[in-house]
Design a protein around this motif. Structure first.
Motif: not given
Length: 347
Positions: A215-219, A248-253, A323-330, A339-347
């Motif tokens: 879970p994202l909470q664990a992260e 979003l706490a239970a969202q798996p990552v 997540y394959g090609a749908q995930a991005t990191m900038t 400095t800002r690092a952003t991770v994005t992917f569909s859920i």
């Protein structure tokens, strides 16, 4: 029971198709025959339905495995046509008060016409059966192949993810031990506190990293442990905030997904800055996509921290594996040193 019902429905459908086809044949022959529609319709239906019944019988009793036994249709159909023709002729002759063999002798042209039409229909039926079953087998094989490919891709992704985790965990551990070693000579008391926190952190983190997701909470909990660990060494030079909405706490990552980004923020952003700075980690949902951000107020993005650095490469590869090609990191740095690092992917 459901399979039997489906087979019966399919056979009934083919039977209705045979009746329609037989009727068309009778209409065609009646247009050029003096015996009228009724006689031709009786003969056509009796012969056609007899052929259909024998083909269905042979199909369901002699073909159990389409891949290895489908070729049997090439002799089931001709035999069914001949036997069905004789059977249907006998039945129709009895229904019309004729004698089957007398009919063959008295009206040979009509008998041959029905035989020719029956053989032609048998050929069409044979082609229909074989083509349909081959198409069904091709679809089944394609589905199996796609399932095998997807299973292989999942296994490859899992293997890659485990490999990346095995590379990431020692990297984090070595960095922490190096910091601890430097602190021992400067402040033994803080070093002892740091060691205690490191033991507690590793106990929870290493167990969590053995699973594919958590879970994202664990992260965020692991990140808090790590930042508390770093706070022992950096003291008041380090400030941090963690912002995780309850929804979003239970969202798996993947475990330790954000760890390299936080490490980079400390190592390349805050440590080189005399007065230190702050790190903020936040999660939000935007257009059905999970957005995770790690932002620091350090010295900015150094040229040495190219997108090919170890930590950033780990994050990108883990995102691709999961997540394959749908995930991005900038990774973005502004002129003020943020400095800002952003991770994005569909859920």
């Amino acid at each position: 029971m459901l399979h039997y019902s489906g087979v019966m429905q399919l056979s009934l459908k083919r039977g209705l198709q045979a009746i329609s086809f037989n009727t068309l044949i009778a209409l065609g022959i009646a247009a050029f025959d003096e015996n009228g529609l009724v006689s031709n319709l009786v003969y056509s239906q009796c012969i056609g339905l007899s052929i259909w019944a024998l083909i269905e019988l042979g199909h369901h009793t002699l073909i159990r495995d389409y891949e290895t036994q489908l070729h049997r249709m090439f002799w089931i159909v001709p035999i069914s046509v001949v036997l069905g023709y004789l059977m249907g002729t006998t039945i129709s002759s009895e229904l019309l008060g004729n004698h089957g063999f007398d009919f063959l002798a008295q009206q040979p042209h009509k008998a041959l016409g029905f035989l020719f039409v029956s053989m032609t229909a048998g050929g069409v039926i044979s082609y229909f059966f074989v083509s349909r079953e081959q198409l069904a087998m091709a679809r089944l094989n394609l589905a199996r192949t796609q399932a095998d490919i997807e299973a292989a891709q999942r296994q490859a992704a899992e293997a890659q993810l485990k490999l990346l985790q095995s590379q990431l965990e020692p990297h984090m551990l070595f960095n922490t031990l190096a910091n601890l070693r430097a602190l021992i000579a400067v402040d033994p008391t803080r070093a002892q506190d740091m060691l205690d926190r490191m033991v507690a952190y590793l106990r929870s983190t290493l167990s969590a990293s053995r699973v594919a997701t958590h879970p994202l909470q664990a992260e965020f909990d692991r990140l808090q442990d790590y930042l508390e660990l770093m706070a022992v060494r950096m003291g008041p030079r380090l400030h941090y905030t963690l912002d995780l909405p309850p929804a979003l706490a239970a969202q798996p990552v993947p475990p330790l997904l954000l760890q390299p980004l936080v490490e980079n923020a400390i190592k390349h952003g805050l440590e080189p800055k005399v007065q230190g700075g702050s790190i903020s980690v936040l999660a939000r949902l935007t257009d059905k996509k999970l957005v995770l951000e790690v932002q620091d107020t350090g010295v900015g993005l150094p040229p040495s921290l190219a997108p090919n650095g170890f930590g950033l490469s780990q994050v990108r590869e883990r995102l691709l594996a999961t997540y394959g090609a749908q995930a991005t990191m900038t990774l973005i740095a502004d002129s003020q040193g943020m400095t800002r690092a952003t991770v994005t992917f569909s859920i």
